[in-house]
Enzyme design. Sequence first.
Site, short mmCIF file in Angstrom:
data_model
loop_
_atom_site.label_atom_id
_atom_site.label_comp_id
_atom_site.label_asym_id
_atom_site.label_seq_id
_atom_site.Cartn_x
_atom_site.Cartn_y
_atom_site.Cartn_z
CD GLU A 35 -20.32 16.98 -15.97
OE1 GLU A 35 -20.69 15.97 -15.23
OE2 GLU A 35 -19.04 17.55 -16.67
CG ASP A 88 -17.62 14.27 -21.21
OD1 ASP A 88 -19.19 14.88 -20.76
OD2 ASP A 88 -16.84 14.02 -20.87
#
Length: 357
Positions: free
Chosen positions: A212, A180
């Site tokens: 993010e 991720d």
Amino acid sequence: MNQETKALFQTLTQLPGAPGNEHQVRAFMKQELAKYADDIVQDRLGSVFGVRRGAEDAPRIMVAGHMDEVGFMVTSITDNGLLRFQTLGGWWSQVLLAQRVEIQTDNGPVPGVISSIPPHLLTDAQRNRPMDIKNMMIDIGADDKEDAIKIGIRPGQQIVPVCPFTTMANEKKILSKAWDNRYGCGLSIELLKELHGKELPNTLYAGATVQEEVGLRGAQTASHMIKPDLFFALDASPANDMSGDKNEFGQLGKGFLLRILDRTTVMHRGMREFVLDMAETHDIPYQYFVSGGGTDAGKVHISNSGVPSAVIGICSRYIHTNATIIHIDDYAAAKEMLIKLVTACDKQTVDAIKENM
């Protein structure tokens, strides 16, 4: 997954890139994207995209992973040479104690470990209460504060988890830090590679955003730069198959994830039907996914006058920890799906998606 793709992901996952410190990942991505793109664009926060130019009136398709991984930042050095730190991204305190980390200094990476107390020294009350992250420190082996400074430690430096890229006994599963979301970074590169030399019915922006994990910040600035007609977010989401319950969302090896709902996005109806129709037509395995988290689609879909968005994801066990596991069949499904979607996005299709609200 062929050896070239595996090598790409080994490089990507092992690069350090906590939020706001994505420079090493960005440099590698620019190098790889440039091999297959007409040109490279970058916004002032650092999100970067390879561009395949179509006709002047062609729809703009934006595809993005995110470069940052969950990590930490040095906030201070104690008198005895331990480091206090702040989390960057969502960490659960119970996965941190005794984990290896690296502090990225001007002198190179410095190894450390998040300090823990041996059970022999714990009181009964301490044993039964999780330690708060604010009370944890990182031990780099320094004798004192002066020694830590001499080693190169300064407040503001990024800290990243340590976990070697490891093919597991079942070779379809790979263990590493930062799936991720180096998954999305690698898929953006491979998308441009697969489409290199092929005519597209659109202008394609494929790349990755920054920050993010701390609020989808890069997605907001990148979408204002690109002004896309459609957006495909590429992200890794938490697998929930460890108990063996086949009804839970996120099953390794069962196909790409179609995220229909999360706390930042309700999937656009036209995009949902478009993705489902393509998956069914081409017999690409997929699974529905509902999440309490969010992705870059959360910012992009409400940018400009609205951007129909979809998340083409894979699930990963133990995300937001040092060691995470993905299944290569899920990656293959996501890659095939993304290529089919992007090559189908001509003006007529994009207009039909926009109207199907």
